[in-house]
Design an enzyme around this catalytic site. Structure first.
Site, PDB file in Angstrom:
ATOM      1  N   HIS A 116      15.542 -14.524  11.064  1.00 36.62           N
ATOM      2  CA  HIS A 116      15.164 -14.493  12.571  1.00 36.62           C
ATOM      3  C   HIS A 116      13.509 -14.865  12.805  1.00 36.62           C
ATOM      4  O   HIS A 116      13.269 -15.352  13.637  1.00 36.62           O
ATOM      5  CB  HIS A 116      15.422 -13.168  12.888  1.00 36.62           C
ATOM      6  CG  HIS A 116      16.974 -12.849  13.362  1.00 36.62           C
ATOM      7  ND1 HIS A 116      17.572 -11.970  14.074  1.00 36.62           N
ATOM      8  CD2 HIS A 116      18.184 -13.635  12.575  1.00 36.62           C
ATOM      9  CE1 HIS A 116      18.749 -12.025  14.045  1.00 36.62           C
ATOM     10  NE2 HIS A 116      19.297 -13.035  13.039  1.00 36.62           N
ATOM     11  N   CYS A 137       0.926  -0.984   0.068  1.00 41.86           N
ATOM     12  CA  CYS A 137      -0.008   0.064   0.093  1.00 41.86           C
ATOM     13  C   CYS A 137       1.028   1.266   0.041  1.00 41.86           C
ATOM     14  O   CYS A 137       2.055   1.164  -0.237  1.00 41.86           O
ATOM     15  CB  CYS A 137      -0.918  -0.238   1.170  1.00 41.86           C
ATOM     16  SG  CYS A 137      -0.247   0.135   2.714  1.00 41.86           S
TER      17      CYS A 137
HETATM   18  O1  LIG Z   1      -4.732   7.264  -1.019  1.00 36.25           O
HETATM   19  P1  LIG Z   1      -5.670   7.466   0.190  1.00 36.25           P
HETATM   20  O2  LIG Z   1      -6.576   6.668   0.433  1.00 36.25           O
HETATM   21  O3  LIG Z   1      -5.480   8.957   0.551  1.00 36.25           O
HETATM   22  O4  LIG Z   1      -4.468   6.554   1.321  1.00 36.25           O
HETATM   23  C1  LIG Z   1      -4.396   5.299   1.369  1.00 36.25           C
HETATM   24  C2  LIG Z   1      -3.028   5.012   2.140  1.00 36.25           C
HETATM   25  O5  LIG Z   1      -2.988   5.292   3.469  1.00 36.25           O
HETATM   26  C3  LIG Z   1      -2.505   4.064   4.183  1.00 36.25           C
HETATM   27  O6  LIG Z   1      -3.826   3.774   5.032  1.00 36.25           O
HETATM   28  C4  LIG Z   1      -2.088   3.296   3.274  1.00 36.25           C
HETATM   29  O7  LIG Z   1      -0.767   3.248   3.055  1.00 36.25           O
HETATM   30  C5  LIG Z   1      -2.763   3.665   2.221  1.00 36.25           C
HETATM   31  O8  LIG Z   1      -2.079   3.400   0.719  1.00 36.25           O
END
Ligand SMILES: O=P(O)(O)OC[C@H]1O[C@@H](O)[C@H](O)[C@@H]1O
Length: 156
Positions: A106, A73
């Site tokens: 680990h 993400c």
């Molecule tokens: O693009 P928007 O919806 O603003 O943000 C999404 C990101 O915010 C965080 O939860 C995650 O990393 C996700 O990719």
């Protein structure tokens, strides 16, 4: 060619922010002889919830269809936090190749988590290569992982 720790498909999924990196890593996996299960998403404009994609990856591992998963993400945080709610997942959010080595040696991590907003694709490829070819250490590391598996929230 580095050693392969799995003959099963590697599952991969991303939210909208991780689509480009997912495409790149999927190509790397296929080019390097891995089968791939792609659980989406495929649009970088339609906003989705990273949590749903972490759950999809957890389901692939729970069902035994994959030994390893890659979740992406924007920050990596939401995928990692979500995935680690499941006791059979050892998800690790990584930024360096050195961390990838340690996470496997680990922690016997089974889910590599990447933040697409923070990680360049070349580094991500190298982290993935190391992640999929580094065996977990035994002895005290294995004992700690066994302890981890036995942790019981009802006994806090
Ligand atoms: O693009 P928007 O919806 O603003 O943000 C999404 C990101 O915010 C965080 O939860 C995650 O990393 C996700 O990719």
């Amino acid at each position: 060619m580095t050693q392969k720790l799995t003959d099963k498909p590697v599952s991969i999924a991303a939210d909208h922010r991780g689509v480009a990196l997912k495409t790149r890593l999927k190509a790397w996996l296929l080019a390097n002889g891995y089968a791939v299960t792609d659980r989406g998403t495929d649009s970088d404009v339609e906003r989705v919830d990273a949590m749903d994609y972490a759950v999809r990856l957890a389901a692939e591992i729970q069902a035994g269809r994959s030994d390893f998963a890659v979740g992406i993400c924007g920050s990596g945080q939401m995928v990692a936090i979500t995935a680690n709610r499941f006791p059979f997942i050892r998800a690790t959010l990584l930024h360096t190749v050195e961390e990838s080595l340690g996470a496997r040696r680990h922690g016997d991590a089974n889910m590599l988590v990447l933040g697409a907003d923070l990680t360049d694709a070349d580094t991500a490829e190298r982290m993935l290569e190391i992640f999929l070819s580094t065996a977990a250490l035994g002895e005290r590391y294995a004992e700690r992982r066994e302890r981890l598996a036995r942790l019981d929230p009802s006994k806090l």
